[in-house]
Motif scaffolding. Sequence first.
Motif, PDB file in Angstrom:
ATOM      1  N   GLY A  11      34.061  42.403  38.288  1.00  0.00           N
ATOM      2  CA  GLY A  11      34.405  41.337  39.218  1.00  0.00           C
ATOM      3  C   GLY A  11      34.828  40.054  38.529  1.00  0.00           C
ATOM      4  N   CYS A  12      34.640  39.984  37.196  1.00  0.00           N
ATOM      5  CA  CYS A  12      35.010  38.766  36.467  1.00  0.00           C
ATOM      6  C   CYS A  12      36.530  38.672  36.357  1.00  0.00           C
ATOM      7  CB  CYS A  12      34.367  38.765  35.087  1.00  0.00           C
ATOM      8  SG  CYS A  12      34.984  40.056  33.979  1.00  0.00           S
ATOM      9  N   PHE A  13      36.998  37.510  35.901  1.00  0.00           N
ATOM     10  CA  PHE A  13      38.438  37.299  35.805  1.00  0.00           C
ATOM     11  C   PHE A  13      39.080  38.217  34.769  1.00  0.00           C
ATOM     12  CE2 PHE A  13      37.316  33.250  37.885  1.00  0.00           C
ATOM     13  CZ  PHE A  13      38.237  33.270  38.920  1.00  0.00           C
ATOM     14  N   HIS A  14      38.318  38.640  33.757  1.00  0.00           N
ATOM     15  CA  HIS A  14      38.864  39.611  32.813  1.00  0.00           C
ATOM     16  C   HIS A  14      39.204  40.920  33.526  1.00  0.00           C
ATOM     17  CE1 HIS A  14      37.660  36.979  29.493  1.00  0.00           C
ATOM     18  NE2 HIS A  14      38.347  37.772  28.692  1.00  0.00           N
ATOM     19  N   GLU A  15      38.359  41.340  34.450  1.00  0.00           N
ATOM     20  CA  GLU A  15      38.655  42.566  35.188  1.00  0.00           C
ATOM     21  C   GLU A  15      39.849  42.358  36.114  1.00  0.00           C
ATOM     22  OE1 GLU A  15      36.234  46.069  37.352  1.00  0.00           O
ATOM     23  OE2 GLU A  15      35.987  44.107  38.289  1.00  0.00           O
ATOM     24  N   VAL A  16      39.935  41.195  36.725  1.00  0.00           N
ATOM     25  CA  VAL A  16      41.083  40.897  37.584  1.00  0.00           C
ATOM     26  C   VAL A  16      42.374  40.996  36.769  1.00  0.00           C
ATOM     27  CG1 VAL A  16      42.199  39.166  39.042  1.00  0.00           C
ATOM     28  CG2 VAL A  16      39.705  39.441  39.116  1.00  0.00           C
ATOM     29  N   GLY A  20      45.493  43.646  37.033  1.00  0.00           N
ATOM     30  CA  GLY A  20      46.847  43.126  37.217  1.00  0.00           C
ATOM     31  C   GLY A  20      47.809  43.683  36.182  1.00  0.00           C
ATOM     32  N   TYR A  21      47.372  43.727  34.939  1.00  0.00           N
ATOM     33  CA  TYR A  21      48.242  44.223  33.866  1.00  0.00           C
ATOM     34  C   TYR A  21      48.518  45.715  34.037  1.00  0.00           C
ATOM     35  CZ  TYR A  21      50.068  45.174  29.202  1.00  0.00           C
ATOM     36  OH  TYR A  21      50.868  45.567  28.160  1.00  0.00           O
ATOM     37  N   PHE A  22      47.470  46.474  34.364  1.00  0.00           N
ATOM     38  CA  PHE A  22      47.625  47.924  34.553  1.00  0.00           C
ATOM     39  C   PHE A  22      47.697  48.241  36.049  1.00  0.00           C
ATOM     40  CE2 PHE A  22      45.324  47.563  30.462  1.00  0.00           C
ATOM     41  CZ  PHE A  22      46.210  48.262  29.648  1.00  0.00           C
ATOM     42  N   ALA A  23      48.570  47.536  36.741  1.00  0.00           N
ATOM     43  CA  ALA A  23      48.633  47.646  38.201  1.00  0.00           C
ATOM     44  C   ALA A  23      49.013  49.049  38.672  1.00  0.00           C
ATOM     45  CB  ALA A  23      49.624  46.623  38.754  1.00  0.00           C
ATOM     46  N   ASN A  24      49.702  49.796  37.840  1.00  0.00           N
ATOM     47  CA  ASN A  24      50.158  51.119  38.238  1.00  0.00           C
ATOM     48  C   ASN A  24      49.238  52.236  37.762  1.00  0.00           C
ATOM     49  OD1 ASN A  24      52.497  50.035  39.460  1.00  0.00           O
ATOM     50  ND2 ASN A  24      53.518  49.930  37.463  1.00  0.00           N
ATOM     51  N   GLU A  25      48.070  51.864  37.235  1.00  0.00           N
ATOM     52  CA  GLU A  25      47.143  52.871  36.738  1.00  0.00           C
ATOM     53  C   GLU A  25      45.759  52.645  37.333  1.00  0.00           C
ATOM     54  OE1 GLU A  25      47.412  54.357  32.894  1.00  0.00           O
ATOM     55  OE2 GLU A  25      49.036  53.019  32.259  1.00  0.00           O
ATOM     56  N   GLU A  26      44.962  53.702  37.322  1.00  0.00           N
ATOM     57  CA  GLU A  26      43.564  53.575  37.726  1.00  0.00           C
ATOM     58  C   GLU A  26      42.785  53.015  36.541  1.00  0.00           C
ATOM     59  OE1 GLU A  26      39.841  56.303  39.423  1.00  0.00           O
ATOM     60  OE2 GLU A  26      41.824  57.199  39.064  1.00  0.00           O
ATOM     61  N   VAL A  27      42.074  51.919  36.778  1.00  0.00           N
ATOM     62  CA  VAL A  27      41.375  51.213  35.701  1.00  0.00           C
ATOM     63  C   VAL A  27      39.871  51.402  35.832  1.00  0.00           C
ATOM     64  CG1 VAL A  27      40.871  48.950  34.701  1.00  0.00           C
ATOM     65  CG2 VAL A  27      43.201  49.486  35.469  1.00  0.00           C
ATOM     66  N   GLY A  50      41.288  46.760  25.203  1.00  0.00           N
ATOM     67  CA  GLY A  50      40.528  45.602  25.654  1.00  0.00           C
ATOM     68  C   GLY A  50      41.450  44.523  26.172  1.00  0.00           C
ATOM     69  N   ILE A  51      40.896  43.633  26.977  1.00  0.00           N
ATOM     70  CA  ILE A  51      41.664  42.481  27.443  1.00  0.00           C
ATOM     71  C   ILE A  51      40.838  41.238  27.144  1.00  0.00           C
ATOM     72  CG2 ILE A  51      40.832  42.587  29.857  1.00  0.00           C
ATOM     73  CD1 ILE A  51      43.883  41.865  30.547  1.00  0.00           C
ATOM     74  N   VAL A  52      41.481  40.261  26.502  1.00  0.00           N
ATOM     75  CA  VAL A  52      40.764  39.126  25.929  1.00  0.00           C
ATOM     76  C   VAL A  52      41.460  37.825  26.303  1.00  0.00           C
ATOM     77  CG1 VAL A  52      39.965  38.069  23.788  1.00  0.00           C
ATOM     78  CG2 VAL A  52      40.084  40.558  23.967  1.00  0.00           C
ATOM     79  N   ALA A 151      37.760  35.883  44.150  1.00  0.00           N
ATOM     80  CA  ALA A 151      37.692  36.594  45.430  1.00  0.00           C
ATOM     81  C   ALA A 151      37.376  38.067  45.200  1.00  0.00           C
ATOM     82  CB  ALA A 151      39.011  36.435  46.183  1.00  0.00           C
ATOM     83  N   TRP A 152      37.872  38.619  44.081  1.00  0.00           N
ATOM     84  CA  TRP A 152      37.599  40.018  43.748  1.00  0.00           C
ATOM     85  C   TRP A 152      36.102  40.234  43.567  1.00  0.00           C
ATOM     86  CZ3 TRP A 152      39.692  44.737  43.581  1.00  0.00           C
ATOM     87  CH2 TRP A 152      39.084  45.709  42.779  1.00  0.00           C
TER      88      TRP A 152
END
Length: 277
Positions: A11-16, A20-27, A50-52, A151-152
């Motif tokens: 739910g953190c902004f890193h997950e958001v 968003g970056y992998f919008a076309n894949e299941e994350v 990872g996303i940093v 919001a997520w």
Amino acid sequence: MIQVAIQGVEGCFHEVAARGYFANEEVQSVPCDTFDELFERVAADKSLCGIVAIENTIAGSLLQNHELLRESNLAVVGEYKLRISHVLCALPGDTMESIREVHSHPIALMQCGDFLKRHPSFKVVERDDTAGSAREIAERGLRGHAAICSAWAARRYGMEILEEGIETNKHNFTRFLVVAHTDTQSAMQSANPDKASLAFSLQHSRGSLSKVLTILSFYDINLTKIQSLPIIGHEWEYRFYIDLTFDDVVRYNQAVAAILPLVSDLKTLGEYAEFKM
């Protein structure tokens, strides 16, 4: 499915940003308590990326993450720029009038300073994480408590959003880097990179940085960011982290070759596609 290590809880902004970056894949998010843990886990597991967070338009650069990236065996394979928008959320049934305490990360509280000033009756409590604040209130059933988060995160933990867009500055963006193990980076890299992140050091001599920048300009390389950090144990010597954009990869490679005799410890942190807003 792609597994992405994030700093923070679900739910953190890193997950958001990851979604968003992998919008076309299941994350599938892999939460990490610290950035050090994130880099260690991705380095140890080639199936992970990872996303940093690397910089914010208000808070500036995350200097620690520049060093962690340089010291790691990971490569930047992409970037994502996320508009940071905060909500105030509480347990279903709570209202603005029933809220006594507001919990969140200190930076999020700072970013929502004007909103909090309009509600002086709220007791502000600092926590380690925005989404973690929402999770704690939900899991413990804390009536009269609210969290400032995405919001997520509010939806993820079944919270009710009382107000949206409570951040003071509406031009609040965070830039994230997507990192992967060097053995697997080719599978994730863009076929047509037009941006690069480099790190190098310079001796403390007159005009050393100016000479590097002049060469980059000669080859039509656009410098989008420069960040300096002192080299511990070497007085008045600095390491520079730069981001470059380019239209011609051949000219970019020529520029890197041309600055090589002028710098020390040059490391290409990644070559990737620039995120277009």
